[in-house]
Design an enzyme around this catalytic site. Sequence first.
Site, PDB file in Angstrom:
ATOM      1  N   GLN A 197       8.067   5.152  -2.340  1.00 21.83           N
ATOM      2  CA  GLN A 197       7.566   4.395  -1.631  1.00 21.83           C
ATOM      3  C   GLN A 197       5.759   4.119  -1.677  1.00 21.83           C
ATOM      4  O   GLN A 197       5.015   4.503  -1.166  1.00 21.83           O
ATOM      5  CB  GLN A 197       7.855   4.398  -0.263  1.00 21.83           C
ATOM      6  CG  GLN A 197       7.375   3.093   0.926  1.00 21.83           C
ATOM      7  CD  GLN A 197       7.565   1.226   0.785  1.00 21.83           C
ATOM      8  OE1 GLN A 197       8.662   1.013  -0.743  1.00 21.83           O
ATOM      9  NE2 GLN A 197       6.593   0.830   0.755  1.00 21.83           N
ATOM     10  N   THR A 198       5.664   2.947  -1.873  1.00 20.07           N
ATOM     11  CA  THR A 198       3.670   2.328  -1.408  1.00 20.07           C
ATOM     12  C   THR A 198       3.529   1.093  -1.383  1.00 20.07           C
ATOM     13  O   THR A 198       4.550   0.398  -2.506  1.00 20.07           O
ATOM     14  CB  THR A 198       2.670   2.689  -3.006  1.00 20.07           C
ATOM     15  OG1 THR A 198       2.233   2.620  -2.033  1.00 20.07           O
ATOM     16  CG2 THR A 198       3.578   2.456  -3.670  1.00 20.07           C
ATOM     17  N   ARG A 199       2.688   0.404  -1.048  1.00 20.46           N
ATOM     18  CA  ARG A 199       2.218  -1.089  -0.844  1.00 20.46           C
ATOM     19  C   ARG A 199       1.060  -0.543  -1.799  1.00 20.46           C
ATOM     20  O   ARG A 199       0.359  -1.483  -1.231  1.00 20.46           O
ATOM     21  CB  ARG A 199       2.433  -1.587   0.421  1.00 20.46           C
ATOM     22  CG  ARG A 199       1.860  -0.854   1.180  1.00 20.46           C
ATOM     23  CD  ARG A 199       2.214  -1.514   2.306  1.00 20.46           C
ATOM     24  NE  ARG A 199       0.860  -1.654   3.402  1.00 20.46           N
ATOM     25  CZ  ARG A 199       0.810  -0.997   4.483  1.00 20.46           C
ATOM     26  NH1 ARG A 199       2.303  -0.387   4.836  1.00 20.46           N
ATOM     27  NH2 ARG A 199      -0.367  -0.996   5.411  1.00 20.46           N
ATOM     28  N   HIS A 203      -4.174   6.583  -5.435  1.00 23.10           N
ATOM     29  CA  HIS A 203      -5.013   7.095  -5.483  1.00 23.10           C
ATOM     30  C   HIS A 203      -4.266   8.972  -4.998  1.00 23.10           C
ATOM     31  O   HIS A 203      -3.496   9.521  -5.337  1.00 23.10           O
ATOM     32  CB  HIS A 203      -5.621   7.193  -4.109  1.00 23.10           C
ATOM     33  CG  HIS A 203      -5.902   5.678  -3.920  1.00 23.10           C
ATOM     34  ND1 HIS A 203      -7.469   4.989  -4.866  1.00 23.10           N
ATOM     35  CD2 HIS A 203      -6.092   5.042  -2.326  1.00 23.10           C
ATOM     36  CE1 HIS A 203      -7.100   3.906  -3.749  1.00 23.10           C
ATOM     37  NE2 HIS A 203      -6.445   4.081  -2.483  1.00 23.10           N
ATOM     38  N   HIS A 206      -1.770  10.448  -3.108  1.00 25.71           N
ATOM     39  CA  HIS A 206      -0.678   9.670  -3.458  1.00 25.71           C
ATOM     40  C   HIS A 206      -0.248  10.391  -5.082  1.00 25.71           C
ATOM     41  O   HIS A 206       0.984  11.312  -4.915  1.00 25.71           O
ATOM     42  CB  HIS A 206      -0.522   8.743  -3.822  1.00 25.71           C
ATOM     43  CG  HIS A 206      -1.185   7.263  -2.688  1.00 25.71           C
ATOM     44  ND1 HIS A 206      -2.270   7.121  -3.380  1.00 25.71           N
ATOM     45  CD2 HIS A 206      -0.592   7.467  -1.296  1.00 25.71           C
ATOM     46  CE1 HIS A 206      -2.233   6.634  -1.558  1.00 25.71           C
ATOM     47  NE2 HIS A 206      -1.683   6.307  -0.894  1.00 25.71           N
ATOM     48  N   GLY A 291       5.090  10.082   4.271  1.00 33.56           N
ATOM     49  CA  GLY A 291       3.577  10.265   3.976  1.00 33.56           C
ATOM     50  C   GLY A 291       4.178  10.297   5.654  1.00 33.56           C
ATOM     51  O   GLY A 291       4.796  10.075   6.469  1.00 33.56           O
ATOM     52  N   ARG A 292       2.534  10.459   6.136  1.00 40.68           N
ATOM     53  CA  ARG A 292       1.963  10.072   7.211  1.00 40.68           C
ATOM     54  C   ARG A 292       1.556   8.572   7.645  1.00 40.68           C
ATOM     55  O   ARG A 292       1.571   8.068   6.853  1.00 40.68           O
ATOM     56  CB  ARG A 292       0.222  10.364   7.242  1.00 40.68           C
ATOM     57  CG  ARG A 292      -0.480  10.279   6.516  1.00 40.68           C
ATOM     58  CD  ARG A 292      -2.208  10.656   6.621  1.00 40.68           C
ATOM     59  NE  ARG A 292      -2.350  10.540   8.144  1.00 40.68           N
ATOM     60  CZ  ARG A 292      -3.326   9.244   7.631  1.00 40.68           C
ATOM     61  NH1 ARG A 292      -3.085   8.262   6.856  1.00 40.68           N
ATOM     62  NH2 ARG A 292      -4.168   8.966   9.408  1.00 40.68           N
ATOM     63  N   ASP A 293       2.013   8.223   8.467  1.00 40.22           N
ATOM     64  CA  ASP A 293       2.201   7.242   9.326  1.00 40.22           C
ATOM     65  C   ASP A 293       2.923   5.643   8.046  1.00 40.22           C
ATOM     66  O   ASP A 293       2.210   4.985   7.600  1.00 40.22           O
ATOM     67  CB  ASP A 293       0.865   6.375   9.408  1.00 40.22           C
ATOM     68  CG  ASP A 293       1.028   4.765  10.536  1.00 40.22           C
ATOM     69  OD1 ASP A 293       1.683   5.127  10.990  1.00 40.22           O
ATOM     70  OD2 ASP A 293      -0.337   4.973   9.947  1.00 40.22           O
ATOM     71  N   HIS A 294       3.713   6.548   7.652  1.00 38.78           N
ATOM     72  CA  HIS A 294       4.856   5.390   6.854  1.00 38.78           C
ATOM     73  C   HIS A 294       5.110   4.123   6.923  1.00 38.78           C
ATOM     74  O   HIS A 294       6.069   3.466   9.056  1.00 38.78           O
ATOM     75  CB  HIS A 294       6.130   6.185   5.977  1.00 38.78           C
ATOM     76  CG  HIS A 294       6.642   5.458   5.164  1.00 38.78           C
ATOM     77  ND1 HIS A 294       7.121   6.269   4.195  1.00 38.78           N
ATOM     78  CD2 HIS A 294       7.727   4.028   5.325  1.00 38.78           C
ATOM     79  CE1 HIS A 294       7.102   5.195   3.150  1.00 38.78           C
ATOM     80  NE2 HIS A 294       7.754   4.600   3.690  1.00 38.78           N
ATOM     81  N   ALA A 295       4.966   3.389   6.489  1.00 38.78           N
ATOM     82  CA  ALA A 295       5.238   1.509   6.737  1.00 38.78           C
ATOM     83  C   ALA A 295       4.105   1.258   7.852  1.00 38.78           C
ATOM     84  O   ALA A 295       4.612   0.662   8.702  1.00 38.78           O
ATOM     85  CB  ALA A 295       6.911   1.135   6.913  1.00 38.78           C
TER      86      ALA A 295
END
Length: 396
Positions: A197-199, A203, A206, A291-295
């Site tokens: 998932q990404t917004r 980079h 990722h 990931g870290r601090d997801h969303a």
Amino acid sequence: MTRVVGSIPPHGGQLVNRVLRGALREAALDQARSFPRVQLTQMAVSDLEMIAVGAFSPLTGFMTRDEYNSVIATMRLTNGLPWSIPVTLPVDDDMAAGLKEGQEIALMDGDHLMGMMTIADKFPADKEREAHEVYRTTDEAHPGVARLYRQGNWLLGGEVFMLNGPQVIEFPELRHEPAQTRRMFASRGWRRIVAFQTRNPIHRAHEYIQKTALEIVDGLFLHPLVGETKADDIPADVRIESYQAILRDYYPAERVLLGVFPAAMRYAGPREAIFHAIARKNYGCTHFIVGRDHAGVGKYYGTYDAHYIFDEFEPGELGITPLFFDYTFYCKKCGAVVSAKTCPHSKEDWVNLSGTQVREMLERGEMLPEEFTRPEVSKVLMEGIRAKKQNSQEQS
Ligand SMILES: [Zn+2]
């Protein structure tokens, strides 16, 4: 009932399908034209589509009071199934006053008739409590809380049918629905599929995470969110172009599928990580990268809160397996992309930029450092940001 393809069952066991087609749709459209019209918020437009195509299985409609309260208080539906985010249909006081339970309504995206619903429940939103429990803050500077406080004070619950897709359908060629992705995974022979998932643009960090995950599964489902986001996030069309540029040259085509996730971003951090994982399970994914601090957004959540929250469920309850990743970056001493878990060196050796720094560099027309972002991606982002700037200048 159609057989559901895939190596993991949908959440709750069955893939929901609330899309009416053919003669049924025609008949429903005729009826719905005479129903009272209820305007959907931008988020409700996304949610209606997500419910209808089964991405939010087992939900078959917008939440009733009992489901809403249960999800807020316990992160579970009334039947005990894990579910972390309220999915609601807000309306303002005037609209609510004219509607009653049992009534049928037309769900409108602007003047476009998108769906229909029978009102099973009409009840006041408990905004403070929802903000406190779901977003873990009542601060109106939080974009998810701000949206919650802006929306109407009443909620309508009930089962829905979608008669038309949203008025604007972005990326139609990448809008694979859960039933389709399940077939696509199966036809590629993938049994273990990891979703990302990404917004954000991809980079190097990722890419490292995605490829590390891909080492242990059969396929990578790159699933950027393209629903409503904050105004200062990089626009979805620019992001998609950057993914396509990098996939072409640096990813094995037979092991990667790109699709878009039409959900709206809530910025609810840990609770949204659970929500994102459950939705990807419905798409047929067996693993999900957290990931870290997801969303997350700002400093509202601890770096690993979105990891810890998975421990609040018994193993197997969610079905999908989370893969937790730490802070990742290029380290000059290691000479590679590494993570806080694997690199023994100090911050001075790490190449990393904040989102703000990235935006400022791109706006000045500077390429991002190659260790941070591949030049192909830098170029697409720079051009995208320049075009956006030009557009807004021409309009003002
Ligand atoms: Zn190092």
